[in-house]
Enzyme design. Sequence first.
Site, short mmCIF file in Angstrom:
data_model
loop_
_atom_site.label_atom_id
_atom_site.label_comp_id
_atom_site.label_asym_id
_atom_site.label_seq_id
_atom_site.Cartn_x
_atom_site.Cartn_y
_atom_site.Cartn_z
N ASP A 185 0.84 -1.19 0.00
CA ASP A 185 0.00 0.00 0.00
C ASP A 185 0.88 1.25 0.00
O ASP A 185 2.05 1.19 -0.38
CB ASP A 185 -0.93 -0.03 1.23
CG ASP A 185 -2.28 0.63 0.97
OD1 ASP A 185 -2.29 1.82 0.62
OD2 ASP A 185 -3.31 -0.04 1.12
N ASN B 114 -13.10 0.79 -8.04
CA ASN B 114 -14.16 1.68 -7.55
C ASN B 114 -14.85 2.51 -8.63
O ASN B 114 -15.43 3.55 -8.33
CB ASN B 114 -13.57 2.65 -6.52
CG ASN B 114 -12.95 1.95 -5.35
OD1 ASN B 114 -13.33 0.84 -5.00
ND2 ASN B 114 -11.98 2.58 -4.73
N VAL C 106 -9.64 0.48 17.60
CA VAL C 106 -10.33 -0.56 16.82
C VAL C 106 -9.64 -1.91 17.02
O VAL C 106 -8.61 -2.03 17.70
CB VAL C 106 -10.34 -0.19 15.33
CG1 VAL C 106 -11.13 1.09 15.09
CG2 VAL C 106 -8.92 -0.06 14.78
N HIS D 17 -3.91 5.80 3.62
CA HIS D 17 -4.59 4.64 3.06
C HIS D 17 -3.98 3.34 3.60
O HIS D 17 -4.70 2.42 4.01
CB HIS D 17 -4.48 4.70 1.54
CG HIS D 17 -5.33 3.76 0.78
ND1 HIS D 17 -4.96 2.47 0.49
CD2 HIS D 17 -6.57 3.93 0.21
CE1 HIS D 17 -5.90 1.89 -0.23
NE2 HIS D 17 -6.90 2.75 -0.42
#
Length: 483
Positions: free
Chosen positions: A159, A311, A215, A198
């Site tokens: 990434d 996307n 989280v 990201h």
Amino acid sequence: MQQARPNPCALAERGRRARRRPGTALANAVKLRSKHYIIIASGDALPAGMAAQTKQANGTVTSLLGEAGLAMATSDDPNFATKAAKIPGVRTVINDCLFQAFDARQERTAALPASHQTGVANPTGNPFLPFQWGLTAIQAPAAWRTGAQGADVVVADLDTGFDLTHPDLQPNIISSASFVMLPGQDQDAQYRGLGSSHGTHTAGTIAAADNSIGVIGVAPKAKLMLLKVLGDAGEGSFSWVINGIIYAADHNADVINMSLVASLPRNGKYLDEQGNTINNTKATQELLVALSKATSYATKRGVTIIASAGNEGNDGNKDQSWVRIPADATGVISISATGPMGWAKSPNTCDLDRFASYSNYGTPAVSFAAPGGDYAYSNFTEVTTMAGFYGYTWAMDMVLSTDINGGYTWLAGTSMAAPHASGVAALIIGKNGGHMDPAQVEAILRASADDLGKPGRDPYYGYGRINAYKAVTQGQKGAVAGM
């Protein structure tokens, strides 16, 4: 804790961004690099003496991936590709290319303060679990209760840069490296860009630690190998991605997650580095061959590879103008996205498996679906209180995960769906004792997925929306029976 009310001006800007499909304007942003090349062997391995023979063709090898049948080279000679293609054992030589996987500056984001206290009890003690509807959708908490948490499984996340000091990631990071060669960017995997990270977000979805902070990831005991193959603004090069795949395979990764997409034109119309349109009819085919050599190399070494489907809201059955890389490469499991609409208003009844408004779809473009979130809620001024947080209703339909500076952010995309699937793959591998053949992992994912949409494989959900609990309980039995 009293929460600040949303800023109407910021809301209006985010609303305009949210109405745009992410990636739509990026489909043509693939530029061939004039002095950078990928050498592709005709067989599984490069011929001997590749560096010396490349030098004779007026080139310099910058990366030699011999067993994968690939090499990267640079040359100032405009005829280098023709000369190097004549080396015995070489299939072809193609220009490397730059692509914009996404524009990090245009990401739709909403932040959750790390200091927020939900006041809601949950079984893990991680305070932001109540916002993680994606984990509910795939029954991750139920999977954890069986003892499946991905212990000792290594997931390589390819990434942008990452927040390597984030308290939710740091306990599970075992290594990091960068393959990005951009002026002004330090050669490590730390994120130093503007806006949200990201890479940090996808890493948290995969394996944020079970540490009562923020989280929790789908596989909270998996180990993270964080590999930077995109610049912090989302720009990438095929050579960087290929090097990252090979590195992960050579350093014992069990799973590779790639939340990135390059859309290659089948008509061969590319851009040069100055933005001029050029025709290269063989580029798409050969770039796909190059990526497939890298992914085949990895899968043969036992790496399960998962990637986002893209996307653009593209129907791959009707519009076959594009090849999506790495999703269309050999051995790659492609993930579409699901996301609720208005979840914060009715968390107990909202449809978590609604197909996301932006997700690409098509057969065989999609292998499985997973939670990626959405931002299509029509009322961009509406606010809802959820778990003590007073925020935008549309924002909480997205995926909450880790961000820079120890923070937390909501994002949406198939980029957010892929790490949910990678986390489930890690649970499967850990539950079955470690290193597994990728074909077996995929078979278990198929046997355990919830079949949504039309019965069987369909263009939207593929073989179904992944289910973590079924994957670590009934999945093994079903997979063996079906093989």
